[in-house]
Write a protein that holds these residues in place. Structure first.
Motif, PDB file in Angstrom:
ATOM      1  N   GLY A 172       0.858  -1.316   0.031  1.00 32.62           N
ATOM      2  CA  GLY A 172      -0.021   0.042   0.003  1.00 32.62           C
ATOM      3  C   GLY A 172       0.881   1.218   0.132  1.00 32.62           C
ATOM      4  N   ALA A 173       1.875   1.206   0.904  1.00 33.54           N
ATOM      5  CA  ALA A 173       2.990   2.477   0.982  1.00 33.54           C
ATOM      6  C   ALA A 173       3.631   2.549  -0.495  1.00 33.54           C
ATOM      7  N   GLU A 174       3.840   1.349  -0.996  1.00 35.76           N
ATOM      8  CA  GLU A 174       4.391   1.297  -2.349  1.00 35.76           C
ATOM      9  C   GLU A 174       3.472   1.943  -3.629  1.00 35.76           C
ATOM     10  N   ILE A 175       2.347   1.478  -3.565  1.00 34.17           N
ATOM     11  CA  ILE A 175       1.578   2.146  -4.370  1.00 34.17           C
ATOM     12  C   ILE A 175       1.171   3.666  -4.346  1.00 34.17           C
ATOM     13  N   TRP A 176       1.023   4.187  -3.165  1.00 32.04           N
ATOM     14  CA  TRP A 176       0.575   5.606  -2.992  1.00 32.04           C
ATOM     15  C   TRP A 176       1.378   6.484  -3.694  1.00 32.04           C
ATOM     16  N   PRO A 177       2.563   6.600  -3.669  1.00 29.55           N
ATOM     17  CA  PRO A 177       3.274   7.353  -4.450  1.00 29.55           C
ATOM     18  C   PRO A 177       3.012   7.393  -5.965  1.00 29.55           C
ATOM     19  N   LEU A 178       2.741   6.050  -6.478  1.00 25.15           N
ATOM     20  CA  LEU A 178       2.517   5.873  -7.964  1.00 25.15           C
ATOM     21  C   LEU A 178       1.198   6.556  -8.384  1.00 25.15           C
TER      22      LEU A 178
ATOM     23  N   GLY B  22      -1.738  11.152 -10.796  1.00 25.99           N
ATOM     24  CA  GLY B  22      -2.394  11.668 -11.830  1.00 25.99           C
ATOM     25  C   GLY B  22      -2.024  11.513 -13.244  1.00 25.99           C
ATOM     26  N   THR B  23      -0.650  10.512 -13.265  1.00 29.32           N
ATOM     27  CA  THR B  23      -0.222  10.492 -14.745  1.00 29.32           C
ATOM     28  C   THR B  23      -0.470   8.890 -14.949  1.00 29.32           C
ATOM     29  N   ARG B  24      -0.888   7.981 -13.992  1.00 26.13           N
ATOM     30  CA  ARG B  24      -1.047   6.484 -14.300  1.00 26.13           C
ATOM     31  C   ARG B  24      -2.683   6.131 -14.157  1.00 26.13           C
ATOM     32  N   SER B  25      -3.007   5.282 -14.928  1.00 24.76           N
ATOM     33  CA  SER B  25      -4.249   4.629 -15.051  1.00 24.76           C
ATOM     34  C   SER B  25      -4.175   3.365 -14.127  1.00 24.76           C
ATOM     35  N   ARG B  26      -5.315   2.952 -13.777  1.00 23.28           N
ATOM     36  CA  ARG B  26      -5.213   1.539 -13.250  1.00 23.28           C
ATOM     37  C   ARG B  26      -4.507   0.534 -13.891  1.00 23.28           C
ATOM     38  N   ASP B  27      -4.705   0.435 -14.921  1.00 22.42           N
ATOM     39  CA  ASP B  27      -4.193  -0.676 -15.810  1.00 22.42           C
ATOM     40  C   ASP B  27      -2.748  -0.459 -15.844  1.00 22.42           C
ATOM     41  N   LYS B  28      -2.158   0.942 -15.936  1.00 21.84           N
ATOM     42  CA  LYS B  28      -0.560   1.258 -15.948  1.00 21.84           C
ATOM     43  C   LYS B  28      -0.233   0.826 -14.450  1.00 21.84           C
ATOM     44  N   LEU B  29      -0.888   0.939 -13.540  1.00 21.65           N
ATOM     45  CA  LEU B  29      -0.316   0.584 -11.988  1.00 21.65           C
ATOM     46  C   LEU B  29      -0.324  -1.004 -11.865  1.00 21.65           C
ATOM     47  N   VAL B  30      -1.256  -1.782 -12.585  1.00 20.25           N
ATOM     48  CA  VAL B  30      -1.244  -2.974 -12.603  1.00 20.25           C
ATOM     49  C   VAL B  30      -0.040  -3.659 -13.268  1.00 20.25           C
ATOM     50  N   THR B  31       0.219  -2.929 -14.456  1.00 20.10           N
ATOM     51  CA  THR B  31       1.448  -3.463 -15.112  1.00 20.10           C
ATOM     52  C   THR B  31       2.787  -3.252 -14.177  1.00 20.10           C
ATOM     53  N   VAL B  32       2.819  -2.044 -13.797  1.00 22.74           N
ATOM     54  CA  VAL B  32       4.193  -1.743 -12.902  1.00 22.74           C
ATOM     55  C   VAL B  32       4.190  -2.705 -11.608  1.00 22.74           C
ATOM     56  N   LEU B  33       3.281  -2.695 -11.117  1.00 18.73           N
ATOM     57  CA  LEU B  33       3.365  -3.857  -9.953  1.00 18.73           C
ATOM     58  C   LEU B  33       3.618  -5.203 -10.254  1.00 18.73           C
ATOM     59  N   ALA B  34       3.083  -5.697 -11.118  1.00 12.19           N
ATOM     60  CA  ALA B  34       3.265  -6.898 -11.709  1.00 12.19           C
ATOM     61  C   ALA B  34       4.514  -7.312 -11.940  1.00 12.19           C
ATOM     62  N   ALA B  35       5.138  -6.293 -12.843  1.00  8.06           N
ATOM     63  CA  ALA B  35       6.736  -6.430 -13.235  1.00  8.06           C
ATOM     64  C   ALA B  35       7.427  -6.243 -12.145  1.00  8.06           C
TER      65      ALA B  35
ATOM     66  N   HIS C 123       6.865  -7.151  -8.932  1.00 13.15           N
ATOM     67  CA  HIS C 123       6.849  -8.283  -8.244  1.00 13.15           C
ATOM     68  C   HIS C 123       6.889  -9.470  -8.584  1.00 13.15           C
ATOM     69  N   GLY C 124       7.018  -9.664 -10.210  1.00 10.50           N
ATOM     70  CA  GLY C 124       7.004 -10.963 -10.701  1.00 10.50           C
ATOM     71  C   GLY C 124       5.682 -11.654 -10.524  1.00 10.50           C
ATOM     72  N   ALA C 125       4.564 -11.145 -10.375  1.00 11.61           N
ATOM     73  CA  ALA C 125       3.300 -11.472 -10.173  1.00 11.61           C
ATOM     74  C   ALA C 125       2.207 -11.460 -11.663  1.00 11.61           C
ATOM     75  N   ALA C 126       1.331 -12.262 -11.307  1.00 12.20           N
ATOM     76  CA  ALA C 126       0.568 -12.367 -12.441  1.00 12.20           C
ATOM     77  C   ALA C 126      -0.528 -11.357 -12.415  1.00 12.20           C
ATOM     78  N   VAL C 127      -0.559 -10.715 -13.740  1.00 10.95           N
ATOM     79  CA  VAL C 127      -1.366  -9.541 -13.864  1.00 10.95           C
ATOM     80  C   VAL C 127      -2.863  -9.658 -13.340  1.00 10.95           C
ATOM     81  N   ASP C 128      -3.418 -10.782 -13.369  1.00 13.71           N
ATOM     82  CA  ASP C 128      -4.729 -10.968 -12.998  1.00 13.71           C
ATOM     83  C   ASP C 128      -4.795 -10.901 -11.407  1.00 13.71           C
ATOM     84  N   GLU C 129      -3.930 -11.468 -10.684  1.00 12.53           N
ATOM     85  CA  GLU C 129      -3.814 -11.440  -9.208  1.00 12.53           C
ATOM     86  C   GLU C 129      -3.600 -10.069  -8.805  1.00 12.53           C
ATOM     87  N   VAL C 130      -2.535  -9.385  -9.217  1.00 10.48           N
ATOM     88  CA  VAL C 130      -2.361  -7.903  -9.077  1.00 10.48           C
ATOM     89  C   VAL C 130      -3.410  -7.132  -9.222  1.00 10.48           C
ATOM     90  N   ALA C 131      -4.310  -7.336 -10.306  1.00 13.26           N
ATOM     91  CA  ALA C 131      -5.483  -6.560 -10.763  1.00 13.26           C
ATOM     92  C   ALA C 131      -6.454  -6.529  -9.631  1.00 13.26           C
TER      93      ALA C 131
END
Length: 89
Positions: A38-44, A47-60, A62-70
């Motif tokens: 949660g603290a990692e996501i907050w600064p992301l 106003g420049t990123r969409s939900r989909d972009k956040l999913v992509t960034v976080l999945a990469a 953490h080496g996690a599946a996009v569906d799980e991250v989403a």
């Protein structure tokens, strides 16, 4: 949530304490404590990123599946939106 995600400036106060981010809702006095991912996501949410972009960034990151991250991100974003901290722009 579609569109770009942004913090609702003026709706909260934010303080960083060690590895924790504490948010205070200025309307109702509710506190939120963000740690870990949660603290990692907050600064992301800047106003420049969409939900989909956040999913992509976080999945990469953490080496996690996009569906799980989403699924987890959607719950977190809904909590932040319900508390009045974020909005779509």
């Amino acid at each position: 949530m579609s569109g770009l995600l942004a913090k609702r400036r003026g709706a909260f106060s934010e303080t960083a304490v060690d590895d924790e981010i504490v948010l205070l809702n200025l309307d109702d006095g509710t506190f939120f404590s963000l740690t870990g991912t949660g603290a990692e996501i907050w600064p992301l949410i800047d106003g420049t990123r969409s939900r989909d972009k956040l999913v992509t960034v976080l999945a990469a990151a953490h080496g996690a599946a996009v569906d799980e991250v989403a699924a987890d991100l959607d719950v977190f974003l809904a909590q932040l939106a319900d508390a009045g901290f974020i909005e779509n722009t």
